[in-house]
Design an enzyme around this catalytic site. Structure first.
Site, PDB file in Angstrom:
ATOM      1  N   GLU A  22      94.318  31.245  85.547  1.00 23.48           N
ATOM      2  CA  GLU A  22      94.637  32.581  85.531  1.00 23.48           C
ATOM      3  C   GLU A  22      94.748  33.453  86.695  1.00 23.48           C
ATOM      4  OE1 GLU A  22      90.902  33.485  82.503  1.00 23.48           O
ATOM      5  OE2 GLU A  22      92.601  33.874  81.008  1.00 23.48           O
TER       6      GLU A  22
ATOM      7  N   LYS B  48     103.613  28.705  75.695  1.00 21.99           N
ATOM      8  CA  LYS B  48     102.260  28.889  76.449  1.00 21.99           C
ATOM      9  C   LYS B  48     101.981  27.853  77.367  1.00 21.99           C
ATOM     10  CE  LYS B  48      97.246  29.527  75.823  1.00 21.99           C
ATOM     11  NZ  LYS B  48      96.185  30.225  75.004  1.00 21.99           N
TER      12      LYS B  48
ATOM     13  N   GLU C 166     101.016  35.823  66.736  1.00 22.67           N
ATOM     14  CA  GLU C 166     101.254  35.202  68.008  1.00 22.67           C
ATOM     15  C   GLU C 166     102.231  34.190  68.083  1.00 22.67           C
ATOM     16  OE1 GLU C 166      99.181  35.118  70.606  1.00 22.67           O
ATOM     17  OE2 GLU C 166      97.415  36.261  69.511  1.00 22.67           O
TER      18      GLU C 166
ATOM     19  N   LYS D  54      90.321  26.606  78.076  1.00 22.48           N
ATOM     20  CA  LYS D  54      89.239  27.594  78.218  1.00 22.48           C
ATOM     21  C   LYS D  54      88.243  27.660  76.843  1.00 22.48           C
ATOM     22  CE  LYS D  54      91.029  31.871  78.672  1.00 22.48           C
ATOM     23  NZ  LYS D  54      91.878  33.325  78.667  1.00 22.48           N
TER      24      LYS D  54
ATOM     25  N   HIS E  35      98.132  42.701  73.650  1.00 25.67           N
ATOM     26  CA  HIS E  35      96.712  42.602  73.625  1.00 25.67           C
ATOM     27  C   HIS E  35      95.771  43.641  74.161  1.00 25.67           C
ATOM     28  CE1 HIS E  35      97.504  38.462  72.377  1.00 25.67           C
ATOM     29  NE2 HIS E  35      96.223  38.355  72.175  1.00 25.67           N
TER      30      HIS E  35
ATOM     31  N   ARG F 297      76.458  17.578  81.572  1.00 27.55           N
ATOM     32  CA  ARG F 297      77.333  18.045  82.328  1.00 27.55           C
ATOM     33  C   ARG F 297      78.682  17.727  82.289  1.00 27.55           C
ATOM     34  NH1 ARG F 297      72.612  16.708  85.528  1.00 27.55           N
ATOM     35  NH2 ARG F 297      71.635  18.326  86.243  1.00 27.55           N
TER      36      ARG F 297
ATOM     37  N   ASN G 143      99.325  37.992  77.620  1.00 23.60           N
ATOM     38  CA  ASN G 143      98.257  39.436  77.236  1.00 23.60           C
ATOM     39  C   ASN G 143      99.284  40.455  76.406  1.00 23.60           C
ATOM     40  OD1 ASN G 143      96.001  38.274  78.093  1.00 23.60           O
ATOM     41  ND2 ASN G 143      96.244  39.278  79.958  1.00 23.60           N
TER      42      ASN G 143
ATOM     43  N   HIS H 121      92.690  39.551  64.362  1.00 23.59           N
ATOM     44  CA  HIS H 121      93.200  39.587  65.569  1.00 23.59           C
ATOM     45  C   HIS H 121      94.643  39.882  65.665  1.00 23.59           C
ATOM     46  CE1 HIS H 121      93.473  38.865  69.918  1.00 23.59           C
ATOM     47  NE2 HIS H 121      94.215  37.707  69.664  1.00 23.59           N
TER      48      HIS H 121
ATOM     49  N   ARG I 280      99.826  33.859  84.103  1.00 21.54           N
ATOM     50  CA  ARG I 280      99.275  33.671  82.675  1.00 21.54           C
ATOM     51  C   ARG I 280      99.007  34.994  81.712  1.00 21.54           C
ATOM     52  NH1 ARG I 280      95.027  28.815  81.610  1.00 21.54           N
ATOM     53  NH2 ARG I 280      94.443  29.163  79.456  1.00 21.54           N
TER      54      ARG I 280
ATOM     55  N   HIS J 109      93.473  44.788  71.451  1.00 20.54           N
ATOM     56  CA  HIS J 109      92.126  44.786  71.527  1.00 20.54           C
ATOM     57  C   HIS J 109      91.529  46.337  70.969  1.00 20.54           C
ATOM     58  CE1 HIS J 109      91.928  40.849  73.981  1.00 20.54           C
ATOM     59  NE2 HIS J 109      91.986  40.675  72.633  1.00 20.54           N
TER      60      HIS J 109
END
Length: 528
Positions: free
Chosen positions: A403, A393, A358, A316, A414, A294, A411, A430, A407, A418
């Site tokens: 988010e 960032k 990036e 994340k 993206h 946990r 993107n 990417h 945030r 994507h």
């Protein structure tokens, strides 16, 4: 690590030093105050009664004592403390020096407001004090400029000075996302060679062993020996857990193998997991740490440019499912993120360029200075680029850790990127897809009246300096790109939401656009 603030009198060393110490949760030392306390009299009296040579002896003794104290600290130095070569060597061996600068008139105004506290600026009249300041600055100009890290405190707010100081010193503390394993948030540091000092950082953070060092087979061959040696030198028992490199192994099956490895290594709830690698390693390791017993503490050591400035931050974690990327995961902040720019020297050129997309993106989002650095197209030390890229960032995720909205600025590039990535069958990296997406979305911003028509070309020029693509590759089906975009997770109420650039340094989020406008910016490189 000691962080020394240095520079001429009245440049703001004590004020900024206190702010930095508070931001980082570290002790603050004012060296002049320490000298006065030891001598039992204020600095002006020491000068008046014993002379400057006596003061300099006391200063050297105080500096020696501070550098020998264990633990990190922020230290404000007197304006001439490092004129002595031995003092300078001592300070630079134990930490980093940031020189603060300001215009002579600014320094004089500040000094006048604190008359009597700066003996080297003493004088019978304002004119005499001004003349004395000019003489002091002229005598020390070359000395101050010999330090590589400098920051002007002239004409900037205290908040701006604090943020720029953190960038230049390569250290941040994030408090937006906490957990029982990181109750006060977590520290992010950018330091050349830090992978060889990892053990000391873990000890300073109060982390316990045994330690599971998780990496992929490619990165482990390059860097795992250094990291394991640093951990063992600090007294940790270490077990290595490796898996094959690549997105194909970012699966729940790999996570299960990590859980089993943790158990066999004897990891308990108080133990520590260390991730060494790129975004795949960080995501998987963080997810395994979030769910084992946990939750256990973890530390991230990103080794790719993409992971340093983007994927390795924010807390994340996750794994892929056959249906898509990162469909299972958890928010689980690390205790430390330690980025070593030296590790980038082993990065293949294609992977380095992937990360530079990036870096450029972060410059467009919120840092024109970073965009200008990226425009050089030179693969050099990269410490400044990594720190500035991280800072963009960090500012965003601190404002929106879970988010909630802001945030979404991350993107940029993206939504279309994507789609391009998916339509290519993921043959495009990417970063390459994001590069294409940034230019296309800048053109979309221009069509919607949000940005200048020149912005897309300005961004494209920097991307081309890194040999990144700026148009949809020949042969890709624009209909397939559109269909992939329609299934993007960034939709809301059935509509695509874009983060679109307004200018370098500013992005607007939550922008919708008519389908025909989006399709208009999707020409292939071979389109007439």
């Amino acid at each position: 690590m000691k962080y020394f603030l240095y520079g001429p009198p009245a440049s703001g060393k004590s004020t900024l030093g206190r702010a930095l110490a508070a931001a980082w949760g570290l002790p603050f030392v004012d060296l002049d105050a320490r000298i006065a306390a030891t001598a039992g009299k204020p600095i002006p009296r020491i000068f008046a009664e014993e002379g400057e040579p006596a003061f300099r002896r006391l200063e050297s003794e105080a500096l020696t004592a501070v550098t020998q104290q264990p633990g990190d600290a922020v230290v404000a130095l007197g304006g001439g403390a490092l004129l002595d070569a031995a003092n300078r060597r001592r300070a630079e061996a134990r930490g980093q020096v940031l020189v603060l600068e300001a215009a002579p008139e600014t320094l004089l105004a500040r000094a006048e407001a604190a008359q009597g506290k700066r003996p080297l600026l003493a004088g019978d009249s304002p004119a005499a004090r001004a003349r004395r300041l000019q003489e002091l600055l002229a005598a020390r100009e070359a000395h101050y400029r010999s330090f590589p890290r400098r920051l002007s405190t002239d004409g900037v707010s205290p908040e701006e000075a604090l943020w720029e100081a953190q960038i230049r010193l390569g250290r941040f503390h994030l408090r937006g996302m906490t957990s029982p394993w990181a109750p006060a948030g977590y520290t992010v540091a950018v330091q050349p060679g830090v992978r060889r000092r990892v053990g000391a950082w873990l000890r300073a953070a109060g982390l316990e062993g045994p330690v599971a060092l998780v990496s992929d087979t490619t990165v482990a061959a390059l860097h795992a020996d250094d990291v394991q040696a640093a951990l063992e030198a600090a007294g940790y028992r270490v077990v290595r857990l490796l898996f094959p490199a690549g997105e194909a192994h970012k699966t729940v099956t790999t996570v299960q193998r990590l859980w089993e490895g943790f158990l066999q290594a004897g990891l308990e709830r108080g133990s520590t997991v260390v991730a060494l690698g790129g975004g795949v390693v960080g995501d998987l390791t963080g997810f395994a740490a979030a769910t084992y017993m946990r939750g256990v503490a973890w530390v991230n050591l990103p080794t790719t440019l993409l992971a340093m400035v983007d994927a390795g931050l924010g807390g994340k974690t996750g794994a892929d499912l056959p249906a898509g990327k990162n469909l299972v995961g958890a928010f689980h902040p690390p205790r430390l993120v330690l980025a070593d720019p030296e590790a980038l020297q082993t990065l293949p050129n294609a992977e380095f360029r992937n990360g530079m997309a990036e870096v450029v993106k972060h410059g467009v989002i919120g840092d024109p200075a970073l965009f200008a650095l990226a425009a050089r197209g030179a693969r050099e030390a990269m410490t400044a680029e990594v720190a500035r890229g991280m800072a963009v960032k960090i500012r965003i995720i601190e404002a929106d850790p879970y988010e909630g909205g802001q945030r979404a600025a991350l993107n940029l590039g993206h939504t279309i990127g994507h789609g391009v990535e998916a339509a290519s069958g993921f043959r495009l990296r990417h970063g390459e897809a994001v590069a294409v997406g940034m230019v296309a979305e800048a053109r979309l911003a221009a069509r919607l009246g949000l940005a200048s028509p020149n912005l897309a070309e300005e961004i494209a020029a920097v991307l081309k300096a890194w040999r990144l693509p700026t148009a949809i590759p020949a042969g890709l089906d624009t209909e397939a790109i559109w269909q992939a975009m329609r299934h993007d997770k960034k939709k809301a109420a059935g509509k695509l939401r874009f983060a679109l650039p307004v200018r370098v340094g500013e992005v607007r989020v939550g922008i919708t656009a008519p389908e025909e406008e989006v399709r208009a910016v999707l020409p292939r490189a071979d389109a007439k």
